[in-house]
Design an enzyme around this catalytic site. Structure first.
Site, PDB file in Angstrom:
ATOM      1  N   GLU A  10      -0.368  -2.077   5.119  1.00  0.00           N
ATOM      2  CA  GLU A  10       0.501  -1.985   6.303  1.00  0.00           C
ATOM      3  C   GLU A  10       0.244  -0.688   7.050  1.00  0.00           C
ATOM      4  O   GLU A  10       0.414  -0.617   8.253  1.00  0.00           O
ATOM      5  CB  GLU A  10       1.974  -2.070   5.886  1.00  0.00           C
ATOM      6  CG  GLU A  10       2.944  -2.236   7.042  1.00  0.00           C
ATOM      7  CD  GLU A  10       3.130  -0.991   7.875  1.00  0.00           C
ATOM      8  OE1 GLU A  10       3.136  -1.101   9.125  1.00  0.00           O
ATOM      9  OE2 GLU A  10       3.249   0.108   7.324  1.00  0.00           O
ATOM     10  N   ASP A  45       0.807  -1.227   0.000  1.00  0.00           N
ATOM     11  CA  ASP A  45       0.000   0.000   0.000  1.00  0.00           C
ATOM     12  C   ASP A  45       0.839   1.275   0.000  1.00  0.00           C
ATOM     13  O   ASP A  45       1.995   1.290   0.388  1.00  0.00           O
ATOM     14  CB  ASP A  45      -0.956   0.011   1.204  1.00  0.00           C
ATOM     15  CG  ASP A  45      -0.242  -0.159   2.539  1.00  0.00           C
ATOM     16  OD1 ASP A  45       0.765  -0.900   2.598  1.00  0.00           O
ATOM     17  OD2 ASP A  45      -0.675   0.456   3.541  1.00  0.00           O
TER      18      ASP A  45
HETATM   19 ZN   LIG Z   1       5.063   3.653   6.537  1.00  0.00          ZN
HETATM   20 ZN   LIG Z   2       6.478   0.912   5.589  1.00  0.00          ZN
END
Ligand SMILES: [Zn+2]
Ligand SMILES: [Zn+2]
Length: 397
Positions: A141, A83
């Site tokens: 994440e 991401d």
């Molecule tokens: Zn980050």
């Molecule tokens: Zn990262």
């Protein structure tokens, strides 16, 4: 030819493709839990290599298996996050983000393309290693509850179950060509605190007739810091920081309420629960003693990231063998969070840093900044090193 030389040659041969993949991802970033195009791209690249990816885990996650000889003997998991962040890119580069306001400013484009490169190398060398490699491309994440936690719930650590997980992350503070490791505690748990302290506002000249939430909130902030200094074991690294304190009165008007927001970070799950419980109790108790009411809300973030000591020591020694002793460094504790921590809580894990800094070329910006970039030489080092680490760890029974 020795296996490390074969890996180095393949990493070099595939570097231009790995860089092209990174640039494609950098140009087309997607926010957390929206990595649909990225997941399609990853799955297609895996198919091109000759693998059979499993798509749709945690919606946009992709998993693939590479079997070596005796595939049942041992399984190692390799993870990349996919991401990007809600940041307007300020780099004037040919691969600048075309998805305005979204940017790969944490290097997850590097992690994803690097793992694709690793997949290609390992698939090529599948007759030359024992065991199975599980490639894990995960979403989100950067956003709670973290793609890793959902991937785990949806079974990514089963069928087959990895004996260990490896993850790498770019490091703009480490020169390209160097790799960093740390055994044990590495990154922090990240919980968010939201408080509203309600009193009774009014004219600042008549405090005796009011319940002053500004004074209460001030006591609360000071007292909560004393939980960190007095109740925490000194060996447990902890941070409590408040970045928002809104008392929206004026010089002579005391407001009705004050809102406070902060973050509590530590590296011990037991102390984490104990600390949060004490903070809530203290904030509510002080507020009540002073006549007010405190709403205390905790939004749980990621657990702390612990690098399994033996696995990490082995990986560090292998990295020294592959890169040379002078190129492997020890990392400090870092109180930032990382959802790789979820894997580290349930399976032996090693999260290491890939140097991406190049001072001479002005590549020095930190992650999560609009001018973050990497020295793309790292895209030859990353896939080669990860392939080497995986093969060497699989060789150990
Ligand atoms: Zn980050
Ligand atoms: Zn990262």
């Amino acid at each position: 030819m020795s296996i490390d030389l074969k890996i180095k040659r393949l990493a070099q041969e595939y570097a231009s493709e790995t860089i092209a993949n990174r640039r494609y991802l950098h140009t087309n970033p997607e926010l957390s839990f929206q990595e649909y195009n990225t997941a399609r791209f990853v799955a297609q690249k895996l198919k091109d290599i000759g693998l059979t990816p499993q798509e749709g885990i945690a919606d946009t996650g992709v998993v693939a298996i590479i079997e070596g000889k005796n595939p049942e003997s041992k399984v190692i998991g390799l993870r990349a996050d996919m991401d990007a962040l809600p940041i307007f890119e300020k780099n004037e580069v040919p691969y600048k983000s075309i998805n305005e306001g979204v940017m790969h400013a944490c290097g997850h484009d590097v992690h994803t393309s690097s793992l694709l490169g690793t997949a290609k190398i390992l698939h090529q060398l599948r007759e030359e290693f024992e065991g199975t490699v599980k490639l894990v491309f995960q979403p989100a994440e950067e956003k709670a509850p973290g793609g890793a936690s959902i991937m785990i719930k949806e079974g990514v650590l089963e069928n087959p179950a990895p004996a260990g997980m490896l993850g790498q992350h770019v490091a703009p503070n480490i020169p390209v060509g160097k790799i960093g490791f740390r055994e044990g505690m590495y990154m922090a748990s990240t919980d968010e605190l939201y408080m509203t302290i309600k009193g009774k506002g009014g004219h600042g000249a008549m405090p005796d007739q009011l319940i002053d939430p500004v004074l209460i909130a001030s006591h609360v902030i000071v007292s909560l810091q004393q939980i960190i200094s007095r109740n925490r074991k000194p060996a447990n690294p902890s941070v409590l920081s408040f970045g928002r304190f809104i008392a929206d009165g004026v010089t002579n008007v005391i407001p009705n309420e004050v809102t406070i927001q902060g973050t509590f970070r530590c590296m011990d799950e037991e102390w984490r629960e104990d600390g949060l419980r004490r903070m809530k109790k203290m904030a509510e108790g002080i507020t009540e003693a002073m006549g007010g009411v405190c709403d205390f809300e905790i939004v749980k973030g990621y657990p702390f990231l612990k690098n399994h000591p033996e696995l990490t020591r082995r990986m560090k020694n292998e990295a020294i063998e592959y890169m040379g002793r002078e190129n492997v460094i020890d990392l400090d504790l870092w109180m930032a969070g990382e959802d790789f921590a979820f894997y580290s809580q349930v399976v032996d894990s090693c999260f290491y840093r890939l140097g991406t800094r190049n001072e001479a070329r002005g590549i020095v910006s930190g992650v999560h900044t609009p001018t973050f970039d990497v020295d793309e030489t790292a895209l030859e080092i990353g896939p080669g090193l990860m392939s080497w680490l995986a093969i060497r760890e699989l060789a150990k029974q």
